[in-house]
Design an enzyme around this catalytic site. Structure first.
Site, PDB file in Angstrom:
ATOM      1  N   THR A   1      23.313 -32.039  -4.366  1.00  0.00           N
ATOM      2  CA  THR A   1      24.686 -31.125  -4.815  1.00  0.00           C
ATOM      3  C   THR A   1      25.567 -31.610  -6.016  1.00  0.00           C
ATOM      4  O   THR A   1      26.182 -30.008  -6.555  1.00  0.00           O
ATOM      5  CB  THR A   1      25.377 -30.639  -3.373  1.00  0.00           C
ATOM      6  OG1 THR A   1      25.771 -31.587  -3.445  1.00  0.00           O
ATOM      7  CG2 THR A   1      23.979 -29.819  -2.341  1.00  0.00           C
ATOM      8  N   ASP A   2      25.963 -32.688  -6.249  1.00  0.00           N
ATOM      9  CA  ASP A   2      26.616 -33.084  -7.602  1.00  0.00           C
ATOM     10  C   ASP A   2      26.726 -32.388  -8.863  1.00  0.00           C
ATOM     11  O   ASP A   2      28.187 -31.687  -9.209  1.00  0.00           O
ATOM     12  CB  ASP A   2      26.659 -34.647  -7.299  1.00  0.00           C
ATOM     13  CG  ASP A   2      27.585 -35.415  -6.045  1.00  0.00           C
ATOM     14  OD1 ASP A   2      28.275 -34.198  -5.111  1.00  0.00           O
ATOM     15  OD2 ASP A   2      27.258 -36.440  -6.251  1.00  0.00           O
TER      16      ASP A   2
ATOM     17  N   SER B   1      24.434 -37.266  -9.245  1.00  0.00           N
ATOM     18  CA  SER B   1      25.535 -37.796 -10.030  1.00  0.00           C
ATOM     19  C   SER B   1      24.946 -38.379 -11.286  1.00  0.00           C
ATOM     20  O   SER B   1      25.549 -38.477 -12.625  1.00  0.00           O
ATOM     21  CB  SER B   1      26.650 -38.306  -9.700  1.00  0.00           C
ATOM     22  OG  SER B   1      25.994 -39.316  -8.935  1.00  0.00           O
TER      23      SER B   1
ATOM     24  N   THR C   1      21.466 -35.639  -1.838  1.00  0.00           N
ATOM     25  CA  THR C   1      21.390 -36.223  -0.093  1.00  0.00           C
ATOM     26  C   THR C   1      20.668 -35.167   0.403  1.00  0.00           C
ATOM     27  O   THR C   1      19.935 -36.886   1.774  1.00  0.00           O
ATOM     28  CB  THR C   1      22.789 -35.119   0.145  1.00  0.00           C
ATOM     29  OG1 THR C   1      23.631 -36.480  -0.316  1.00  0.00           O
ATOM     30  CG2 THR C   1      23.383 -35.148   1.853  1.00  0.00           C
TER      31      THR C   1
END
Ligand code: ASN
Length: 561
Positions: A140-141, A110, A33
Site C-alpha cells: 500500500t505504501d 516502498s 503486506t
C-alpha cells in the site's frame, strides 16, 4: 522475470468444467503486506500465495479443480501452465477463474520504482489476449504512485486492471486482505471498466486519483477530487458508469515502459522557504521537470523582489517543466490570487486538481515520450489524458436507479435503429443522457456493439467504437462482437473491430477454428490461423485510413451493475 508455479489443487480431468459463465483473471503478485509473513526482522513478503492463502479458503476456491491456464512468462513469449482456482458463483451468476503469477522478487512497495512498473505493464501486455481482466497485488505504501504510473503507461486500455493490497497480511487472523482481493476479483470479473483502478475497503477508485490517507486504518485510500467509480455493499457492487473513462481512439492496446523518474523532482513549498533552496533543486544536473506543491489555490511566496518567481522563470527558460499543484487534499490550483497569477505568468503549468502521485508520474511519462519537448509536455500536463484531472467542471447526469422498463424500451428502440442501419436515429437515441446505453445488455446479453457488429451500416459500428463501447464484452452465449461479425461473414466489420483491439476470446477459439474450415477468409481476418494481427492492421489500414475506436465500458458477460 522468472516465476514460480503453485501446485494446489491438481487438475482433475474426470470432472466436467463448470457450465456457469466465467471470467478469467490473471492475478499478478508483486509483494506488499498482503502476502507477508512474520520473520525475526519484521514482516517480509512470502512466496506461494495461491497455495498458502487462497486454495484453502472456500470463497476463493469452490473445490472444482479447474483446468490449468497458460501464462506468458517472458519477453520471448514462452507459455507456462499454471493451476487455476475458481470462486463460487457470484450473485450475478458468474464465476471468476484465476491464477496467481508471482514476480521473482517480491517487494515491500516502498522499494518499487519505474523498473517494477514496467515489469507489471509488460506482464499485462504479454497476457492481454489470454485474460478478461487483471488484478495486481501490491504493497500500500507506494500503491497510489504505481496506479498513477500504470494509468499512463497502459495506452488504449480496453480491459480492467485493478490494483489492491492490504493493511494486514492475509495470514493474520484479523485482516482486510481477503475482502480487498475478493472485491477486486469480483469487479475485475464482472464489470468492463477499462481503467487502471485501485480497490480498497469496498471502494473502487480511479487509480490516478487515489492517494494513501491512513497508515493503519483499513480505509487507507481515498480519491478526494473524484468520487469512487464503484462501491460494494452487502447486496451488490454499484458502478457509477457515467464516471468511467473510456478510450475513444481506433488504436490497439499498447504500453510505454521507459518512464523518466530520474529527471523529475517534487518540492513542497513552506512558509519561509528560501529561493536558493528551490534554485538548488532546479539546478540539479539533468533535471527536466518539477512538481511544486504550493499553498491553497496555487500560491507560492513571492519573496523579496519576487526572487522565487525569478528562480522559477529562469528554470522554465532553461527548458524545465514546472507543474503547480496544491498541498490541499481537495480542490484545484487556479490563478485567482496575485501570487498564483505571477507563477502562471512565469510559465508555471497549472496541474489543476491532480494528486502529487499523478502529477509526478504523468510528468515522467510525458518526458519519456518520443519527440517530447518542454512545450508539448507543459501543454499535456493541463489536459486530462486518463481522467487524472478535471479540465472544466460540468454537471454530470446520473440516470435514476430502478428505471428498468424505461431502459429496456430505449434499448429496444436502439436495437431496431441498428438493425435498420439508421445512424441518425442511433445518434438521436444515444445523445446526451442515454450514453449509459453503451453499457447495457439485452436479455441475451448483447450490447449495442454486438448488434452493430452485424448491422448493415458499418458507420454505426464505428460510431459506437468512437463513443468508447467495449470490444471485449461477451454476451450470454460467451460471444464477442468480433465473433458475431465473423459469423455473419462481414469482413469490413471484422477489420474495424480488429483495428480497435478486438480479439477472439480463448473460449471462442475452438468453434472459430471449425467455422474457419468453411470460411477461411473472414475467420482469418478475425484472427484464426496464421493471420497475424499485424497483417490485419495493414489490411485494415488500407481500408480505414484514419479514425479511432474505444474499447470502453460495460458489463462483462451479462451481469449488470
Ligand atoms: N510496507 C507495506 C508495503 O507497501 C505496506 C502495506 O502493504 N500495507 O509493501
Amino acid at each position: 522475470m522468472a516465476v514460480t508455479a503453485t501446485t494446489i489443487p491438481e487438475y482433475d480431468d474426470q470432472q466436467p468444467e463448470s457450465s456457469i459463465p466465467e471470467s478469467q483473471v490473471l492475478i499478478i503478485m508483486t509483494g506488499g503486506t498482503i502476502c507477508m509473513q512474520r520473520s525475526p526482522s519484521g514482516f517480509i513478503p512470502a512466496r506461494g500465495f495461491q497455495e498458502s492463502c487462497l486454495a484453502r479458503v472456500p470463497t476463493f476456491n469452490d473445490g472444482s479443480h479447474p483446468r490449468p491456464v497458460d501464462v506468458v512468462i517472458n519477453e520471448a513469449g514462452d507459455r507456462k501452465s499454471y493451476q487455476s482456482l475458481r470462486t463460487p458463483p457470484s450473485s450475478y451468476g458468474r464465476q471468476v477463474r484465476y491464477t496467481v503469477f508471482e514476480f521473482e522478487e517480491l517487494l515491500d512497495s516502498s522499494s518499487i520504482d519505474a523498473k517494477g512498473w514496467a515489469e507489471i505493464a509488460r506482464t499485462i501486455y504479454r497476457n492481454y489476449t489470454l485474460f478478461d481482466a487483471f488484478v495486481v497485488l501490491h504493497g500500500t505504501d507506494s500503491l497510489a504512485y504505481t496506479c498513477s504510473a500504470l494509468s499512463f503507461m497502459l495506452q488504449n486500455l480496453g480491459k480492467p486492471v485493478i490494483l489492491t493490497g492490504s493493511q494486514a497480511p492475509m495470514l493474520e487472523l484479523q485482516n482486510d486482505a481477503a475482502d480487498n482481493l475478493l472485491g477486486s476479483l469480483v469487479v475485475a470479473g464482472h464489470f468492463m471498466i477499462p481503467e487502471v483502478c485501485l480497490y480498497f475497503n469496498y471502494k473502487l477508485f480511479r487509480g490516478n486519483r487515489a492517494t494513501k490517507v491512513a497508515a493503519s486504518d483499513f480505509a487507507a485510500f481515498d480519491s478526494p477530487n473524484a468520487p469512487p467509480l464503484a462501491i460494494t455493499n452487502s447486496m451488490r457492487t454499484h458502478v457509477a458508469w457515467d464516471l468511467v473513462n473510456r478510450p475513444t481512439n481506433i488504436e490497439h492496446f499498447s504500453i510505454q515502459t521507459n518512464l523518466d523518474t530520474t529527471h523529475v523532482a517534487c518540492l513542497r513549498i513552506f512558509p519561509g522557504i528560501k529561493p536558493e533552496m528551490l534554485e538548488a533543486v532546479l539546478k540539479l544536473e539533468g533535471l527536466k521537470g518539477l512538481v511544486l506543491e504550493t499553498f491553497g489555490a496555487g500560491n507560492a511566496p513571492g519573496g523579496q523582489d519576487n526572487a522565487m518567481t525569478k528562480v522559477l522563470a529562469d528554470a522554465i527558460k532553461r527548458g524545465i517543466v514546472i507543474v503547480n499543484i496544491t498541498q490541499c487534499l481537495t480542490g484545484s490550483v487556479s490563478p485567482v490570487y496575485a501570487p498564483g497569477m505571477s507563477l502562471t505568468k512565469a510559465g508555471v503549468v497549472a496541474g489543476l486538481d491532480m494528486t502529487t502521485e499523478a502529477a509526478l508520474t504523468k510528468l515522467s511519462y510525458l518526458l519519456a515520450l518520443p519527440d517530447a519537448t518542454p512545450e508539448s509536455v507543459a501543454k499535456n500536463m493541463s489536459i486530462s489524458l486518463r481522467g487524472e484531472l478535471t479540465e472544466t467542471s460540468h454537471p454530470v447526469f446520473r440516470h435514476p436507479e430502478g428505471g428498468l422498463p424505461e431502459r429496456a424500451k430505449i434499448l429496444t428502440a436502439l436495437g431496431y435503429a441498428i438493425a435498420q442501419g439508421d445512424l441518425e436515429r442511433v445518434k438521436d437515441i444515444l445523445r446526451g443522457e442515454h450514453e449509459w446505453l453503451l453499457n447495457e445488455a439485452d436479455y441475451s446479453g448483447n450490447t449495442p456493439l454486438h448488434l452493430a457488429a452485424t448491422s448493415p451500416s458499418i458507420s454505426i459500428l464505428r460510431y459506437f467504437l468512437l463513443q468508447g463501447a467495449s470490444v471485449h464484452i461477451r454476451n450470454r452465449a460467451g460471444r464477442t462482437p468480433l465473433f458475431l461479425a465473423a459469423s455473419a461473414g462481414l469482413s469490413d466489420h471484422v477489420l474495424l473491430l480488429r483495428k480497435s483491439g478486438a480479439h477472439l476470446h480463448s473460449d471462442e477459439q475452438a468453434v472459430a477454428e471449425l467455422y474457419a474450415k468453411q470460411r477461411p477468409g473472414v475467420w482469418g481476418l478475425a484472427g484464426v490461423g496464421s493471420k497475424a494481427i499485424k497483417d490485419v492492421e495493414e489490411e485494415g489500414g488500407k481500408r480505414y485510413s484514419n479514425g479511432s475506436v474505444g474499447n470502453g465500458n460495460g458489463v462483462v458477460g451479462s451481469a449488470s451493475s
